[in-house]
Design an enzyme around this catalytic site. Structure first.
Site, PDB file in Angstrom:
ATOM      1  N   SER A  25      -6.412   2.961  14.132  1.00  0.00           N
ATOM      2  CA  SER A  25      -5.529   2.507  15.365  1.00  0.00           C
ATOM      3  C   SER A  25      -5.963   3.697  16.422  1.00  0.00           C
ATOM      4  O   SER A  25      -5.638   3.243  17.800  1.00  0.00           O
ATOM      5  CB  SER A  25      -4.035   2.383  15.168  1.00  0.00           C
ATOM      6  OG  SER A  25      -3.467   3.751  14.576  1.00  0.00           O
ATOM      7  N   ASP A  71       0.721  -1.117   0.085  1.00  0.00           N
ATOM      8  CA  ASP A  71      -0.019   0.020  -0.213  1.00  0.00           C
ATOM      9  C   ASP A  71       0.837   1.197  -0.053  1.00  0.00           C
ATOM     10  O   ASP A  71       0.300   2.282  -0.733  1.00  0.00           O
ATOM     11  CB  ASP A  71      -0.891  -0.065   1.319  1.00  0.00           C
ATOM     12  CG  ASP A  71      -2.162  -1.006   1.026  1.00  0.00           C
ATOM     13  OD1 ASP A  71      -2.230  -1.532  -0.029  1.00  0.00           O
ATOM     14  OD2 ASP A  71      -2.945  -1.041   2.099  1.00  0.00           O
TER      15      ASP A  71
END
Length: 305
Positions: free
Chosen positions: A208, A88
């Site tokens: 996160s 990514d």
């Protein structure tokens, strides 16, 4: 990594032309084994009948100099498809640059997560071949145009696909940020920082930090505080057409990060402005791709049930 002794048969309809005749490969050239992976994919594309070029840093760092080496503007004008062989991070880096040219991108995953480079390397042949003939699903992703303003003038500009993050420095103290949306005052926030993420970036740092997952079709932004002093300071989802401004009120050594691009040592009074870019990333997936399949696999949902 060994190449097959004979090319695999090419499945195509009689007279069906290639949709993508000229393909540029962008590799994760820092990773072990990347040269062999890029070379294998290049051989496969050549056997299908594609003209193959390599992004110039990929060519130089892998030593595969038998293919033309193109910079980003050349890829934008000459290539029909950009194929990322990596993860990514590699897709983020090249996607921001190629979006302005309208070149679609597809990703063969050699990284860890692979939320947007979603073609497994061990099955790329059967996944990629029909895509080259036009059998794919297109997934447009919004980009963020960000700028830093100091004393009324722009001192830095960047484009981001994942997120814009304003962080405190290494000193163990919070920063205070004044947040505005479309010119309307939202709040002064004391926290370790603030994340402004796209739907693509909602599965990255934002996740996160406790932010929600945004389906790519939503196209909006999520604004997520990092370790806020006030616990009622919660993530908020905003429409994609709005403009977000974040001003540094207090705190030491604050910095701003735009995907993998950084500007350190922001000053009090600096304003980080984020709006939707005029460009959109054209991301391609194999037919049958599902965002929910990706989430379930990458986030390990339903395991142990």
């Amino acid at each position: 990594m060994s190449l097959p002794s004979e090319p695999l048969p090419i499945a195509r309809k009689k007279g069906q032309p290639l949709r993508f005749a000229h393909v540029a490969i962008i590799g994760k050239y820092q990773a072990p084994g990347s040269r062999d992976a890029v070379e294998e994919v290049a051989h496969f594309l050549h056997d299908v009948g594609c003209e193959v070029s390599l992004e110039q840093d990929t060519a130089l760092n892998t030593g595969l100099l038998q293919y033309p080496a193109l910079d980003v503007p050349a890829m934008g004008s000459a290539c029909d498809l950009a194929l990322v062989v990596g993860g990514d991070g590699t897709m983020l880096g090249i996607g921001r640059q190629l979006a302005r040219y309208g070149v679609p991108l597809a990703g063969i995953n050699q990284g860890r997560l692979g939320f947007i480079t979603d073609i497994p390397f061990d099955s790329y042949r059967e996944k990629l071949r029909p895509m080259l003939y036009g059998e794919f699903e297109e997934d447009p992703r919004a980009l963020m145009a960000a700028s830093v303003w100091r004393d009324g003038r722009c001192v830095f500009e960047a484009t981001a696909l994942n997120d814009v993050v304003v962080n405190r420095g290494g000193v163990a103290s919070m920063i205070e940020l004044r947040v505005e949306v479309d010119g309307h005052f939202v709040a002064n926030q004391r926290a370790d920082g603030l994340i402004i993420a796209s739907s693509t970036g909602s599965t990255a740092y934002s996740l996160s930090a406790g932010g929600p997952l945004l389906h790519p079709a939503i196209g909006g932004w999520v604004m997520v505080p990092i370790a806020p002093h006030t616990l009622s300071n919660r993530p908020i989802v905003l429409p994609a057409h709005c403009e977000i401004a974040v001003e540094i009120v207090s705190g030491r050594d604050a910095s701003a990060n735009f995907d993998m691009q950084s500007l350190t040592s922001l000053l009090h009074g600096d304003r980080i402005v984020v709006r939707r870019s005029e460009h959109t990333l054209r991301l391609l997936h194999p037919v049958g791709w599902s965002y929910f399949d990706t989430l379930r696999k990458k986030l390990h949902w339903n395991e142990g049930g």
